[in-house]
Design an enzyme around this catalytic site. Structure first.
Site, short mmCIF file in Angstrom:
data_model
loop_
_atom_site.label_atom_id
_atom_site.label_comp_id
_atom_site.label_asym_id
_atom_site.label_seq_id
_atom_site.Cartn_x
_atom_site.Cartn_y
_atom_site.Cartn_z
N ASP A 193 0.85 -1.20 0.00
CA ASP A 193 0.00 0.00 0.00
C ASP A 193 0.89 1.24 0.00
O ASP A 193 2.00 1.20 -0.51
CB ASP A 193 -0.95 -0.05 1.21
N HIS A 201 1.93 2.09 -3.20
CA HIS A 201 1.01 3.07 -3.75
C HIS A 201 1.55 4.50 -3.69
O HIS A 201 0.83 5.45 -3.93
CB HIS A 201 -0.34 2.98 -3.03
#
Ligand SMILES: *[C@@H]1O[C@H](CO)[C@@H](O)[C@H](O)[C@H]1NC(C)=O
Ligand SMILES: *[C@@H]1O[C@H](CO)[C@@H](O)[C@H](O)[C@H]1NC(C)=O
Ligand SMILES: *[C@@H]1O[C@H](CO)[C@@H](O)[C@H](O)[C@H]1NC(C)=O
Ligand SMILES: *[C@@H]1O[C@H](CO)[C@@H](O)[C@H](O)[C@H]1NC(C)=O
Length: 431
Positions: A251, A274
């Site tokens: 993430d 991310h």
């Protein structure tokens, strides 16, 4: 170096020097005296978890032993001194969920993790306990964690029952323990440790309710496919420095939450993951206050985003004074992105008149490649515009040879200085 080691070393030097004659000998004795009195003056006291029954075999639960050691470290005063809690090297300690509570008497506590700390694999261990945490530090000021060791969340037991990945699995969990939580730990730091395979949702390291915290020289890794494993999440905090670190997870490398001021991120290598995200902000319709965020000298490799700001339409408040500077992108999907209509399912959230105001964001000296056609996305709310955006020396190309990249804007207002490629698309564009 331990005291014993220092003394042995001095003795070794001493015995050599003796051969050089009496004058020299006297000199060395003097030096030895000075050195030793110096060492004593530091007044540190080492509390080794092994002395409290911890077993470094990786199978015996050492939580109680750690807590006993902590009790001693935390409860005793030491005049002008430093207390040291030692997790020795070449050993692996299994810890069940534990909370190290403050406030402590000593002004400074060094938590030296030289060995490995591992978590239970089975989520069953958390039955009846708070599933959101594994290692927690609460209300400890002057905490300095370092030592070169490893903290391994062994998260796979959680990943394979995550609702995000297995929505139809009976008993799937959407919550899993954060590996390290620092709550209200003022003037503290985390450095020289490796964090591996945190069990997810959401974070390896959570810094919350805290001022003056430094993360330096850490490595945080988890597989790209692990669900929601943020590297570091910061919420309700100010004066936070994250630097000289490598973060690659499933993430965000770093995410910044609703009430944050003076956050400095520099010299970080991010990917996979991310990217670095301010947000998501205002999820619960709350008043967001995010100010003075600087992201400087960061490289992104194969990440979904680079410099991202994402806000929910139900949110209120503001994000202002953000600088993204000296960033390098290697095959990043959205190198620059503002998404003021963030929604967990794209397009599923109704368009609202509220929103978190985004103001004064500088993108300066950014370069590299985008793996999608739109390299700059500035999708602001139709009712709450983004203003004062500045693109300065931004050069983005496609990671696919022969392809061009473009920008897209909705209600984004700002200016460009110097070379900006792809060409900016501000509404009221002025050079
Ligand atoms: C999940 O991982 C645990 C621990 O490795 C294992 O015992 C279990 O069988 C796995 N479950 C599934 C559904 O793969
Ligand atoms: C982290 O998890 C992955 C996937 O299960 C595994 O391949 C890797 O060896 C783990 N790393 C460590 C250091 O435990
Ligand atoms: C930004 O807006 C454009 C135009 O409405 C849309 O095509 C695109 O999907 C949006 N991007 C994101 C990341 O929401
Ligand atoms: C890319 O942009 C250049 C310059 O505007 C143009 O000449 C070229 O045809 C474009 N290439 C593609 C594949 O669209």
């Amino acid at each position: 170096m331990g005291l014993g080691k220092i003394k042995r070393e001095l003795l070794r030097v001493l015995s050599k020097e003796v051969a050089l004659g009496a004058t020299c000998f006297a000199f060395v004795v003097l030096m030895l005296r000075l050195l030793c009195s110096d060492v004593v003056a530091v007044k540190s006291e080492v509390v080794d978890v092994l002395d409290f029954g911890a077993v470094g075999d990786g199978t015996v639960d050492s939580s109680e032993a750690f807590l006993k050691a902590w009790d001693l470290v935390c409860s005793r005063e030491i005049e002008n001194g430093v207390r040291i809690m030692l997790v020795p090297e070449n050993q692996t300690f299994l810890l069940h969920p534990v909370t190290f509570n403050g406030p402590c008497k000593a002004k400074e506590i060094k938590f030296l993790i030289m060995g490995r700390i591992i978590s239970p694999i089975s989520p069953k261990t958390w039955e009846g306990l708070d599933q959101g945490k594994w290692l927690m530090f609460r209300g400890v000021s002057g905490l300095k964690i370092k030592g070169g060791g490893e903290i391994n969340g062994r998260g796979w037991g959680w990943w394979n029952q995550s609702c995000r990945y297995h929505p139809h699995l009976e008993g799937c969990t959407s919550l899993a323990p954060t590996a390290m939580i620092f709550e209200s730990c003022k003037t503290s730091s985390l450095s020289q440790v490796r964090l591996v395979n945190s069990s997810q949702t959401h974070t390896h390291v959570l810094i919350s309710g805290t001022n003056d915290f430094i993360v330096d020289d850490v490595v945080i890794t988890a597989p790209e496919t692990s669900p929601n494993t943020d590297g570091i999440h910061i919420s309700s905090a100010s004066n936070i420095f994250i630097r000289n670190s490598i973060i690659g997870t499933g993430d965000d490398c770093v995410s910044i939450g609703d009430h944050t001021t003076n956050i400095h991120i520099s010299h970080v290598r991010c990917g996979p993951g991310h990217g670095i995200s301010i947000g998501s902000l205002g999820r619960a319709g709350n008043f967001v206050q995010v100010r003075n965020i600087r992201v400087n000298t960061v490289s992104f490799k194969g990440t979904t985003n680079g410099a991202r700001i994402k806000t929910w339409q139900v949110g209120k408040g503001y994000v202002r004074g953000v600088t993204f500077e000296n960033l390098f992108f290697d095959s990043v999907k959205n190198p620059i992105i503002i998404d003021q209509n963030y929604c967990n399912v794209r397009g599923a959230c109704r368009e609202l008149e509220t929103g978190v105001k985004v103001r004064d964001v500088v993108y300066k000296n950014l370069q590299g490649t985008s793996s999608t056609e739109v390299a700059i996305t500035l999708n602001c709310s139709r009712s709450v515009s983004c203003t004062g955006l500045l693109l300065q020396s931004v050069l983005l190309k496609s990671s696919v040879t022969g392809k061009n990249v473009s920008s897209t804007c909705i209600n984004a207002h700002g200016a460009a200085i110097g070379v900006v490629q792809p060409a900016p698309c501000f509404q009221d564009f002025d050079h």
